[in-house]
Design a protein around this motif. Structure first.
Motif, PDB file in Angstrom:
ATOM      1  N   LYS A 124      45.597  -9.723 188.046  1.00 42.97           N
ATOM      2  CA  LYS A 124      44.311  -9.038 188.187  1.00 42.97           C
ATOM      3  C   LYS A 124      43.164 -10.048 188.274  1.00 42.97           C
ATOM      4  N   GLY A 125      43.181 -11.038 187.392  1.00 47.23           N
ATOM      5  CA  GLY A 125      42.123 -12.051 187.390  1.00 47.23           C
ATOM      6  C   GLY A 125      42.099 -12.863 188.674  1.00 47.23           C
ATOM      7  N   MET A 126      43.279 -13.318 189.104  1.00 51.23           N
ATOM      8  CA  MET A 126      43.345 -14.143 190.321  1.00 51.23           C
ATOM      9  C   MET A 126      42.903 -13.374 191.557  1.00 51.23           C
ATOM     10  N   THR A 127      43.304 -12.122 191.648  1.00 53.82           N
ATOM     11  CA  THR A 127      42.973 -11.366 192.856  1.00 53.82           C
ATOM     12  C   THR A 127      41.502 -10.951 192.849  1.00 53.82           C
ATOM     13  N   ALA A 128      40.965 -10.703 191.645  1.00 61.44           N
ATOM     14  CA  ALA A 128      39.537 -10.366 191.578  1.00 61.44           C
ATOM     15  C   ALA A 128      38.697 -11.554 192.026  1.00 61.44           C
ATOM     16  N   LYS A 129      39.145 -12.744 191.642  1.00 59.74           N
ATOM     17  CA  LYS A 129      38.461 -13.966 192.057  1.00 59.74           C
ATOM     18  C   LYS A 129      38.531 -14.128 193.578  1.00 59.74           C
ATOM     19  N   ALA A 130      39.744 -13.976 194.113  1.00 57.38           N
ATOM     20  CA  ALA A 130      39.943 -14.194 195.550  1.00 57.38           C
ATOM     21  C   ALA A 130      39.291 -13.094 196.387  1.00 57.38           C
TER      22      ALA A 130
ATOM     23  N   ARG B  35      35.034 -22.348 179.471  1.00 67.29           N
ATOM     24  CA  ARG B  35      34.840 -20.992 178.952  1.00 67.29           C
ATOM     25  C   ARG B  35      35.049 -20.894 177.458  1.00 67.29           C
ATOM     26  N   LYS B  36      36.051 -21.615 176.953  1.00 63.60           N
ATOM     27  CA  LYS B  36      36.378 -21.472 175.536  1.00 63.60           C
ATOM     28  C   LYS B  36      36.794 -22.815 174.975  1.00 63.60           C
ATOM     29  N   ALA B  37      36.524 -23.020 173.684  1.00 63.00           N
ATOM     30  CA  ALA B  37      37.052 -24.172 172.966  1.00 63.00           C
ATOM     31  C   ALA B  37      37.335 -23.698 171.553  1.00 63.00           C
ATOM     32  N   TYR B  38      38.555 -23.909 171.086  1.00 61.23           N
ATOM     33  CA  TYR B  38      38.896 -23.443 169.730  1.00 61.23           C
ATOM     34  C   TYR B  38      40.116 -24.195 169.212  1.00 61.23           C
ATOM     35  N   TYR B  39      40.276 -24.157 167.892  1.00 65.54           N
ATOM     36  CA  TYR B  39      41.490 -24.698 167.275  1.00 65.54           C
ATOM     37  C   TYR B  39      42.452 -23.547 167.026  1.00 65.54           C
ATOM     38  N   ASN B  42      47.679 -24.220 164.343  1.00 65.94           N
ATOM     39  CA  ASN B  42      48.220 -25.546 164.020  1.00 65.94           C
ATOM     40  C   ASN B  42      47.169 -26.645 164.176  1.00 65.94           C
ATOM     41  N   ASN B  43      45.899 -26.227 164.211  1.00 65.00           N
ATOM     42  CA  ASN B  43      44.804 -27.183 164.367  1.00 65.00           C
ATOM     43  C   ASN B  43      44.818 -27.944 165.680  1.00 65.00           C
ATOM     44  N   LYS B  44      45.464 -27.354 166.669  1.00 66.53           N
ATOM     45  CA  LYS B  44      45.458 -27.983 167.999  1.00 66.53           C
ATOM     46  C   LYS B  44      44.267 -27.433 168.782  1.00 66.53           C
ATOM     47  N   LEU B  45      43.570 -28.345 169.454  1.00 65.58           N
ATOM     48  CA  LEU B  45      42.392 -27.930 170.214  1.00 65.58           C
ATOM     49  C   LEU B  45      42.799 -27.354 171.574  1.00 65.58           C
ATOM     50  N   TRP B  46      42.222 -26.210 171.923  1.00 65.40           N
ATOM     51  CA  TRP B  46      42.422 -25.600 173.234  1.00 65.40           C
ATOM     52  C   TRP B  46      41.079 -25.541 173.954  1.00 65.40           C
ATOM     53  N   VAL B  47      41.098 -25.923 175.211  1.00 66.68           N
ATOM     54  CA  VAL B  47      39.901 -25.796 176.039  1.00 66.68           C
ATOM     55  C   VAL B  47      40.276 -24.996 177.278  1.00 66.68           C
ATOM     56  N   HIS B  48      39.564 -23.904 177.524  1.00 68.77           N
ATOM     57  CA  HIS B  48      39.834 -23.095 178.713  1.00 68.77           C
ATOM     58  C   HIS B  48      38.790 -23.399 179.783  1.00 68.77           C
ATOM     59  N   ILE B  49      39.275 -23.671 180.978  1.00 66.49           N
ATOM     60  CA  ILE B  49      38.347 -23.875 182.091  1.00 66.49           C
ATOM     61  C   ILE B  49      38.679 -22.871 183.194  1.00 66.49           C
ATOM     62  N   THR B  50      37.687 -22.541 184.003  1.00 67.95           N
ATOM     63  CA  THR B  50      37.931 -21.595 185.088  1.00 67.95           C
ATOM     64  C   THR B  50      37.282 -22.128 186.364  1.00 67.95           C
ATOM     65  N   PRO B  51      37.958 -21.973 187.519  1.00 64.99           N
ATOM     66  CA  PRO B  51      37.391 -22.523 188.749  1.00 64.99           C
ATOM     67  C   PRO B  51      36.253 -21.675 189.288  1.00 64.99           C
ATOM     68  N   PHE B  84      42.141 -17.516 184.219  1.00 69.15           N
ATOM     69  CA  PHE B  84      41.615 -16.607 185.246  1.00 69.15           C
ATOM     70  C   PHE B  84      41.178 -15.271 184.656  1.00 69.15           C
ATOM     71  N   SER B  85      41.168 -15.180 183.308  1.00 72.10           N
ATOM     72  CA  SER B  85      40.929 -13.857 182.730  1.00 72.10           C
ATOM     73  C   SER B  85      39.485 -13.403 182.930  1.00 72.10           C
ATOM     74  N   GLU B  86      38.567 -14.344 183.072  1.00 71.49           N
ATOM     75  CA  GLU B  86      37.198 -13.966 183.419  1.00 71.49           C
ATOM     76  C   GLU B  86      36.901 -14.580 184.780  1.00 71.49           C
ATOM     77  N   ILE B  87      36.180 -13.867 185.608  1.00 74.45           N
ATOM     78  CA  ILE B  87      35.915 -14.361 186.951  1.00 74.45           C
ATOM     79  C   ILE B  87      34.579 -15.088 186.970  1.00 74.45           C
ATOM     80  N   TRP B  88      34.619 -16.338 187.350  1.00 76.43           N
ATOM     81  CA  TRP B  88      33.399 -17.159 187.359  1.00 76.43           C
ATOM     82  C   TRP B  88      32.324 -16.518 188.233  1.00 76.43           C
ATOM     83  N   THR B  89      31.130 -16.533 187.717  1.00 75.02           N
ATOM     84  CA  THR B  89      30.005 -16.035 188.498  1.00 75.02           C
ATOM     85  C   THR B  89      28.822 -16.978 188.308  1.00 75.02           C
TER      86      THR B  89
END
Ligand code: ZN
Lengths: 253, 164
Positions: A124-130, B35-39, B42-51, B84-89
């Motif tokens: 859903k996310g990928m297709t919404a983007k595309a 988009r996101k940064a959190y531990y 297990n105290n591992k850092l996660w960084v989410h990026i979106t194109p 890809f869960s949020e669509i960049w705008t």
């Protein structure tokens, strides 16, 4: 067929169409009729290849057999490719490329609009983007269809011929089988047959505005792409696209 | 591992030091790419990026730059995930980012996201002379996120960051 198998196949279909079309579009890089169009076609190639990469990454994850997106792109043979034949045909002249862009992006736009309620969050996310990108592709090709169709005698004849030549490849856009049935019941896929009348409407509106004739829907229609039966052209395309990773499978850059 | 883990606020500051590879006056946080940064537990850092665009070729470079920055700051184990869960705008670009874009010579996206159908009719002020006598040359510019315009007042071509 399990949901997992169906989803894997479905993702491959989407990805293969876009990877092959993206490759064909990339062949225009440095050969566009004017600079703006050269850049536009390269941009659209990038949209398709980038989107295909995400789809293949996800497909590999769903398959869960240790393959990654590169292995799926570069180490599958012609018979394993599931793209429709429309996208593998050689790029032809600018009008042919535009006609294909128009027929394909109109469909892709409708398909992705229909997937807005897809039950699989990643897809859903990928297709919404595309979708945002296919709207641009659709608009770009539509404007050119009108400009060429309603242009000079020669541009009119050539774009009409391209539309006519491509017509028999358009039925495959709506191909469905068990894969779709499984995913429709999971609310992941949509019934493509339901998109047919909207697609025809959008295509016909533009062709009319471009003073072009709508080809006969009842002519012989090509099939087989989704089952790995391709035209001779795909083998050459893959030969070029896959050569480097096959010669140097561990290459990193 | 670092003895005491930096706070998440500090992590965001570190990430703000990463330039956008194609528009180096902006960093990846103000672009809205991180988009996101959190531990995790297990105290591992996660960084989410979106194109910004599906085919954004800078994505790999951005991921590498983010990783390099985190290594530089002493992190050993972390995960950078493309999300890809949020669509960049373009709405996610901060005001500061819009101002910097204009200064850099790129007409910033207008606040209202508009669909592609309207781009040709929109009036985009020239980033150089603020003239409104501008015209769309091509919806596709030097990168996927930009369209090409021409200013009829100062006779300069310029790029406009498309609203998506
Ligand atoms: Zn100006």
């Amino acid at each position: 067929m399990t949901k997992q198998e169906a989803l894997f196949t479905y993702l491959l279909r989407l990805a293969d169409d876009r990877l092959i079309l993206g490759h064909r579009l990339s062949e225009w890089c440095g050969h566009g009729p004017v600079l703006e169009e050269d850049i536009a076609l390269a941009n659209m190639a990038l949209d398709n290849i980038g989107h295909a990469t995400s789809l293949l990454t996800y497909a590999a994850e769903v398959e869960d057999k240790g393959r990654n997106e590169d292995q799926l792109a570069f180490f599958r043979d012609v018979r394993e490719y599931t793209n429709i034949k429309l996208v593998e045909l050689p790029k032809g002249d600018f009008g042919f490329t535009i006609a294909r862009q128009f027929l394909f992006s109109t469909f892709a736009m409708l398909h992705y609009e229909a997937l807005k309620d897809c039950a699989d969050p990643q897809l859903k996310g990928m297709t919404a983007k595309a979708l945002k990108e296919y709207r641009y592709h659709h608009r770009h090709s539509k404007q050119w269809i009108i400009r060429l169709g309603d242009g000079t005698k020669e541009s009119h004849e050539r774009i009409q011929k391209s539309i006519n030549d491509l017509w028999m490849y358009t039925n495959e856009l709506f191909f469905m089988n068990e894969v779709d049935e499984v995913l429709i019941s999971e609310k992941i896929a949509v019934n493509l047959e339901k998109l047919r009348s909207d697609w025809q409407k959008l295509v016909e509106e533009t062709l009319k505005e471009a003073t072009l004739e709508i080809p006969d829907y009842k002519q012989y229609m090509q099939q087989g792409g989704r089952n790995g039966i391709h035209t001779e052209h795909l083998g050459y395309l893959l030969g070029e696209m896959q050569q480097l990773p096959r010669m140097y499978p561990e290459a990193q850059w | 591992m670092i003895d005491t883990m930096p706070s998440i606020d500090q992590v965001w500051e570190f990430l703000s030091e990463v330039e956008d590879p194609e528009i180096p006056v902006l960093n990846v946080v103000e672009m809205g790419i991180v988009r996101k940064a959190y531990y995790d537990d297990n105290n591992k850092l996660w960084v989410h990026i979106t194109p910004t665009y599906s085919g954004c070729p800078a994505m790999t470079a951005i991921e590498m730059d983010v990783r390099a920055k985190l290594f530089e700051k002493g992190f050993k184990e972390f995960q950078v995930k493309t999300d890809f869960s949020e669509i960049w705008t373009t709405d996610w670009m901060t005001h500061e980012a819009q101002r910097k874009l204009k200064e850099y010579g790129i007409a910033p996206p207008k606040a209202m996201p508009t669909n592609a159908e309207e781009l040709g009719d929109k009036v985009i002020p020239c980033p150089w002379c603020d003239s409104l006598e501008t015209a769309l040359e091509s919806e596709f510019g030097s990168t996927a996120c930009k369209a090409l315009f021409y200013c009829h007042s100062c006779h300069q071509p310029f790029e406009h960051f498309k609203c998506i």
